[in-house]
Motif scaffolding. Sequence first.
Motif, PDB file in Angstrom:
ATOM      1  N   GLU B 194       8.619   2.083  -1.332  1.00  0.00           N
ATOM      2  CA  GLU B 194       8.173   3.288  -0.620  1.00  0.00           C
ATOM      3  C   GLU B 194       8.912   4.494  -1.164  1.00  0.00           C
ATOM      4  N   GLN B 195       8.216   5.627  -1.207  1.00  0.00           N
ATOM      5  CA  GLN B 195       8.918   6.858  -1.572  1.00  0.00           C
ATOM      6  C   GLN B 195       8.635   7.967  -0.580  1.00  0.00           C
ATOM      7  N   LEU B 196       9.640   8.790  -0.382  1.00  0.00           N
ATOM      8  CA  LEU B 196       9.569   9.837   0.626  1.00  0.00           C
ATOM      9  C   LEU B 196      10.213  11.105   0.069  1.00  0.00           C
ATOM     10  N   ARG B 240      11.567  -4.801   1.341  1.00  0.00           N
ATOM     11  CA  ARG B 240      11.264  -3.369   1.372  1.00  0.00           C
ATOM     12  C   ARG B 240      12.380  -2.617   0.642  1.00  0.00           C
ATOM     13  N   SER B 242      13.173   1.433  -0.519  1.00  0.00           N
ATOM     14  CA  SER B 242      12.632   2.782  -0.431  1.00  0.00           C
ATOM     15  C   SER B 242      13.574   3.773  -1.091  1.00  0.00           C
ATOM     16  N   SER B 244      14.249   8.024  -1.156  1.00  0.00           N
ATOM     17  CA  SER B 244      13.894   9.247  -0.443  1.00  0.00           C
ATOM     18  C   SER B 244      14.728  10.402  -0.963  1.00  0.00           C
TER      19      SER B 244
END
Lengths: 134, 480
Positions: B194-196, B240, B242, B244
Amino acid sequence: MNVHRHVVFRAGAHSLAVAIEHVARIVPYTTPTPVPGTPENVRGIVQHRGKMLPVVDIGGAQPNPFTLLVIVEGAHGTLTGVIADEVSGIVDLGAATPIASAQSGLAPVLSDDRVVLVVDVERAFVCTRLEERP
Amino acid sequence: MDTLAAEFLLETEESLAAAEDVLDQLERRGATPDDVHALFRSFHRIKGSAGFVGRSDIGARAHEVETMLDAARRGKALDLRAVRDGVVALRSLVTPTADEPALMTKIEMTRIDDVVEILGELMIAQANVMSAPEIAAVRSPELDKSRTHLTRIHRELQRSVLRMRTTPVRALFDRLARAAADLSRRTGKPIAFEQLGGTTEIDRSMLDTIESSLLHLLRNAVDHGIEDDRSSVGKPEVGRVSVSARQEGSSIVIALEDDGSGFEREGIVERARALGAIGAGDLSDAAIDELVLLPGLSTAGEVTDISGRGVGMDVVARDVRSLRGKLRIESIRGRGTKVSIALPITLALLDVMIVSRGGRHWALPTSSILEIAAGGDVIDTNTPGRRGVRVKGAWLPLGALDDVATTSAPHKVLVLQGDAERIAVGIDRVLLQQQIVVKGLPPHVAADPRVAATAVMPDGTVILVADVDAVARKCTERSS
């Protein structure tokens, strides 16, 4: 042929010579900012046209309002300012006789019965960092 | 990406822009033989340098257009649309793809740095003019207005130039996503990446360093963080990971987080003891997590193909420090690990407090200054050379900005946040607080590691910028 043309200048007790193609500029001396941890002959750094350069004292010059800074360009375009009392002139050192082996980048030669120290710009001002910087 | 290739792309872009200018003109007033010659030269130059750097794809396309223009030089009708198509096709060949956004940045960066440099000189010149007694003596509302205007323009110019130095992190995050997919295949562990905060901007000059650090953290996360058999520990099968980014005050915080096993602290302590890095005493969890930053200590129990050779986290820590950043590790056994990197928004500008001590002036990054306190009594400790000072009841080790012997008691002390601990340094006076354009020391000058950089003051003098972490390290070194 002008491959041996040198700018000769007086710095304290010594006459120094730098090959003319390595002299970037000669400017009035400004008081450098001392930097801790530098070798003893580095008086500090000054800025010239937005670039930082070390000011090196080779001859033990006493700065006065007429003191000059000979800006020497070394390897990879590094600039070093050498304190000079006065510029003696431009001399062809092609026929000058070396009188001793060079030490710490300064090679003594005899020119017109005077001892002139020829500065090897690639060696004289390159001082590796004392401690590895993080 | 080497400089030659970067130069070529830049030069090609310039040739294409020149060709477009000519096309625009001749569409308005019809083609002249000069126009055709100018176009021919542009494409000929592209073809020539393409061959030189081995870009035969660009060379072939340029050759096609060149042949057409050569025919036009010999009197054949010029097909403007075909030339336009050639420009578009070539531009798509030289424009960096999403894969390689850093293609031209090296050259661009030196150009932008030149502008920052000139801007710095402009700032000095401006301050000199403004502070000249002759100007200061003039009482004129008109002049005051112009002065304010000039200051505002200058500030806006500075802001836009600095924006040129920054770039969104999205492309970098996309590359991490691909690397994650690749690692997932190689390890056989299913990963959801995931990227934020991809629109967050960072200084381009940090991109290369930060990318290699993040790749390292990602390899650690997938290889050692994510468990082999997650169902046995009651976790969803897909791991998961991630990444960010967000702005936090004057910092950009980039974090890489996984929901894997967390550090095995017992093992880390054991290996650190084996290496002789720590003694036998108890350590807090946070202190243990910091141990992985030591050279030679890997978070992995075993050496694998992908990471865990015991080199890595210390390199990441050093890289982050070289960017004036801070690294923070939070790890919970069984729940996962989060590594946060806080970076300055730009490396070109720094908010500093300028202080004097023993006749010397120093600039200290405002972000490292916790407090200014009255100069308390200096306390000598049992350890020779180790001194401390009491600030608001708490004892702090007393550090020094340099080794110049200063006998006078400090008038004030600054409480500074170093790498690992808080220290105090004695100063005589706080002079001012301002934003400076940071310049490195000349590359051939050896200096004390406590000197981080330099800056030019409005009057043209040079001031030294202190490296607070190095001051703290030096101060605690003496104690050991």
